[in-house]
Design an enzyme around this catalytic site. Structure first.
Site, mmCIF file in Angstrom:
data_model
loop_
_atom_site.group_PDB
_atom_site.id
_atom_site.type_symbol
_atom_site.label_atom_id
_atom_site.label_comp_id
_atom_site.label_asym_id
_atom_site.label_seq_id
_atom_site.Cartn_x
_atom_site.Cartn_y
_atom_site.Cartn_z
ATOM 1 N N HIS A 1 -6.413 -6.279 6.724
ATOM 2 C CA HIS A 1 -7.651 -5.758 6.142
ATOM 3 C C HIS A 1 -7.768 -6.111 4.666
ATOM 4 C CE1 HIS A 1 -4.909 -2.238 5.317
ATOM 5 N NE2 HIS A 1 -5.593 -2.180 4.172
ATOM 6 N N HIS B 1 -7.214 -4.518 -2.822
ATOM 7 C CA HIS B 1 -5.984 -5.106 -2.302
ATOM 8 C C HIS B 1 -6.271 -5.902 -1.039
ATOM 9 C CE1 HIS B 1 -6.012 -1.227 0.025
ATOM 10 N NE2 HIS B 1 -5.540 -2.002 0.990
ATOM 11 N N GLU C 1 -0.584 -5.411 0.397
ATOM 12 C CA GLU C 1 -0.072 -4.383 1.300
ATOM 13 C C GLU C 1 0.524 -5.047 2.532
ATOM 14 O OE1 GLU C 1 -3.023 -1.408 2.260
ATOM 15 O OE2 GLU C 1 -1.926 -0.743 4.031
ATOM 16 N N GLU D 1 -10.632 7.286 3.074
ATOM 17 C CA GLU D 1 -10.810 5.867 3.414
ATOM 18 C C GLU D 1 -11.450 5.696 4.785
ATOM 19 O OE1 GLU D 1 -8.877 4.097 5.788
ATOM 20 O OE2 GLU D 1 -7.300 5.546 6.216
ATOM 21 N N GLN E 1 -11.498 -2.047 4.661
ATOM 22 C CA GLN E 1 -11.115 -0.665 4.357
ATOM 23 C C GLN E 1 -11.815 -0.245 3.065
ATOM 24 O OE1 GLN E 1 -7.132 0.138 2.729
ATOM 25 N NE2 GLN E 1 -6.879 1.666 4.341
HETATM 26 C C1 MC0 Z 1 -3.079 -2.177 -10.943
HETATM 27 N N1 MC0 Z 1 -3.037 -3.457 -11.318
HETATM 28 C C2 MC0 Z 1 -3.629 -4.210 -10.387
HETATM 29 C C3 MC0 Z 1 -4.073 -3.302 -9.394
HETATM 30 N N2 MC0 Z 1 -3.705 -2.055 -9.764
HETATM 31 N N3 MC0 Z 1 -3.828 -5.527 -10.305
HETATM 32 C C4 MC0 Z 1 -4.486 -5.982 -9.202
HETATM 33 N N4 MC0 Z 1 -4.951 -5.167 -8.220
HETATM 34 C C5 MC0 Z 1 -4.769 -3.839 -8.277
HETATM 35 N N5 MC0 Z 1 -5.229 -3.061 -7.300
HETATM 36 C C6 MC0 Z 1 -2.470 -3.995 -12.562
HETATM 37 C C7 MC0 Z 1 -3.139 -3.344 -13.776
HETATM 38 O O1 MC0 Z 1 -4.299 -4.052 -14.129
HETATM 39 C C8 MC0 Z 1 -2.061 -3.464 -14.815
HETATM 40 O O2 MC0 Z 1 -2.091 -4.755 -15.384
HETATM 41 C C9 MC0 Z 1 -0.786 -3.300 -14.020
HETATM 42 O O3 MC0 Z 1 -1.099 -3.635 -12.658
HETATM 43 C C10 MC0 Z 1 -0.278 -1.881 -14.050
HETATM 44 O O4 MC0 Z 1 -1.338 -1.031 -13.582
HETATM 45 P P1 MC0 Z 1 -1.329 0.534 -13.808
HETATM 46 O O5 MC0 Z 1 -2.337 1.148 -12.916
HETATM 47 O O6 MC0 Z 1 -1.390 0.826 -15.246
HETATM 48 O O7 MC0 Z 1 0.142 0.840 -13.384
HETATM 49 P P2 MC0 Z 1 0.767 1.623 -12.252
HETATM 50 O O8 MC0 Z 1 2.141 1.107 -12.194
HETATM 51 O O9 MC0 Z 1 0.526 3.078 -12.512
HETATM 52 O O10 MC0 Z 1 -0.018 1.264 -10.873
HETATM 53 C C11 MC0 Z 1 0.002 0.014 -10.261
HETATM 54 C C12 MC0 Z 1 0.480 0.144 -8.808
HETATM 55 C C13 MC0 Z 1 -0.325 1.293 -8.164
HETATM 56 C C14 MC0 Z 1 0.272 -1.181 -8.102
HETATM 57 C C15 MC0 Z 1 1.982 0.479 -8.793
HETATM 58 O O11 MC0 Z 1 -1.696 0.949 -8.125
HETATM 59 C C16 MC0 Z 1 0.137 1.627 -6.787
HETATM 60 O O12 MC0 Z 1 1.097 2.390 -6.601
HETATM 61 N N6 MC0 Z 1 -0.526 1.080 -5.723
HETATM 62 C C17 MC0 Z 1 -0.089 1.278 -4.319
HETATM 63 C C18 MC0 Z 1 -0.752 2.464 -3.689
HETATM 64 C C19 MC0 Z 1 -2.261 2.316 -3.584
HETATM 65 O O13 MC0 Z 1 -2.863 1.454 -4.193
HETATM 66 N N7 MC0 Z 1 -2.876 3.243 -2.796
HETATM 67 C C20 MC0 Z 1 -4.317 3.220 -2.567
HETATM 68 C C21 MC0 Z 1 -4.634 2.506 -1.295
HETATM 69 P P3 MC0 Z 1 -1.930 -4.985 -16.966
HETATM 70 O O14 MC0 Z 1 -2.065 -6.484 -17.129
HETATM 71 O O15 MC0 Z 1 -3.007 -4.188 -17.607
HETATM 72 O O16 MC0 Z 1 -0.555 -4.475 -17.283
HETATM 73 S S1 MC0 Z 1 -4.114 3.491 0.075
HETATM 74 C C22 MC0 Z 1 -4.166 2.475 1.427
HETATM 75 O O17 MC0 Z 1 -4.542 1.343 1.307
HETATM 76 C C23 MC0 Z 1 -3.706 3.092 2.748
HETATM 77 C C24 MC0 Z 1 -4.531 4.311 3.082
HETATM 78 C C25 MC0 Z 1 -3.725 2.110 3.942
HETATM 79 O O18 MC0 Z 1 -4.097 0.938 3.816
HETATM 80 O O19 MC0 Z 1 -3.349 2.545 5.057
#
Ligand code: MC0
Length: 146
Positions: free
Chosen positions: A7, A84, A134, A43, A60
């Site tokens: 997705h 993502h 993901e 979602e 999604q």
């Molecule tokens: C953050 N960054 C991204 C981004 N999110 N870059 C591309 N795409 C994204 N979606 C970049 C920021 O711009 C920043 O870059 C750096 O990563 C750090 O971002 P931050 O937000 O300040 O830092 P963190 O560490 O607090 O968060 C980033 C992280 C977080 C990826 C670890 O978003 C995370 O834990 N994601 C996984 C969970 C998630 O997204 N859940 C929602 C979907 P710079 O250059 O400024 O340093 S749930 C889902 O999808 C489930 C329901 C499913 O599919 O079943």
């Protein structure tokens, strides 16, 4: 091994309005709507196509539940858009470990529950050329919501 694009995750401010847009404009259907407190999102999985053997791909839609989660922060910085990409795999642990052997960090040490009973992990966008990636193992064959 990664077997398919499962997705595309799209962050939005208003899930119902965005779902209505995709269904009206492209003829997609809403297969499920769930909330995940753990991920901080409400979602919707929108079915794209599908064949007699059950194959389909998915959009999604992600609406933040509050102000603290990753989607809320991303929306505040970037506005709506692609958040993502998710690849399907039969074994999320093995796929995460295989990416790790190439220096790609996972966000979680162990898989977590995902949409529609799936098990998921994320690969850090800073190790994936700017794309939050993901990995998804579905409960059934063929994809997250099949
Ligand atoms: C953050 N960054 C991204 C981004 N999110 N870059 C591309 N795409 C994204 N979606 C970049 C920021 O711009 C920043 O870059 C750096 O990563 C750090 O971002 P931050 O937000 O300040 O830092 P963190 O560490 O607090 O968060 C980033 C992280 C977080 C990826 C670890 O978003 C995370 O834990 N994601 C996984 C969970 C998630 O997204 N859940 C929602 C979907 P710079 O250059 O400024 O340093 S749930 C889902 O999808 C489930 C329901 C499913 O599919 O079943």
């Amino acid at each position: 091994m990664l077997t398919r694009i499962d997705h595309i995750g799209i962050a939005c401010f208003d899930l119902d309005a965005t779902a209505e847009f995709y269904c009206r404009t492209y003829g997609f259907t809403v297969a499920s709507i769930e909330s995940s407190q753990e991920m901080g999102v409400r979602e919707a999985m929108l079915r794209v196509g599908g064949t007699d053997d059950g194959g389909a791909s998915w959009i999604q839609l992600l609406e933040p539940l509050g102000e603290g989660g990753p989607v809320a922060g991303w929306l505040a910085r970037n506005g709506e858009g692609v958040h993502h990409i998710a690849f399907g795999t039969a074994d999320v642990e093995a796929a995460t470990a295989a990416a790790g052997e190439h220096g790609v960090r996972s966000v979680y040490p162990e898989p977590r529950p995902g949409s529609r009973g799936s098990r998921i992990n994320f690969l850090h966008p800073k190790d994936c050329h700017g794309v939050l990636t993901e990995l998804v193992t579905a409960t059934g064959a063929g994809g997250a919501a099949t």
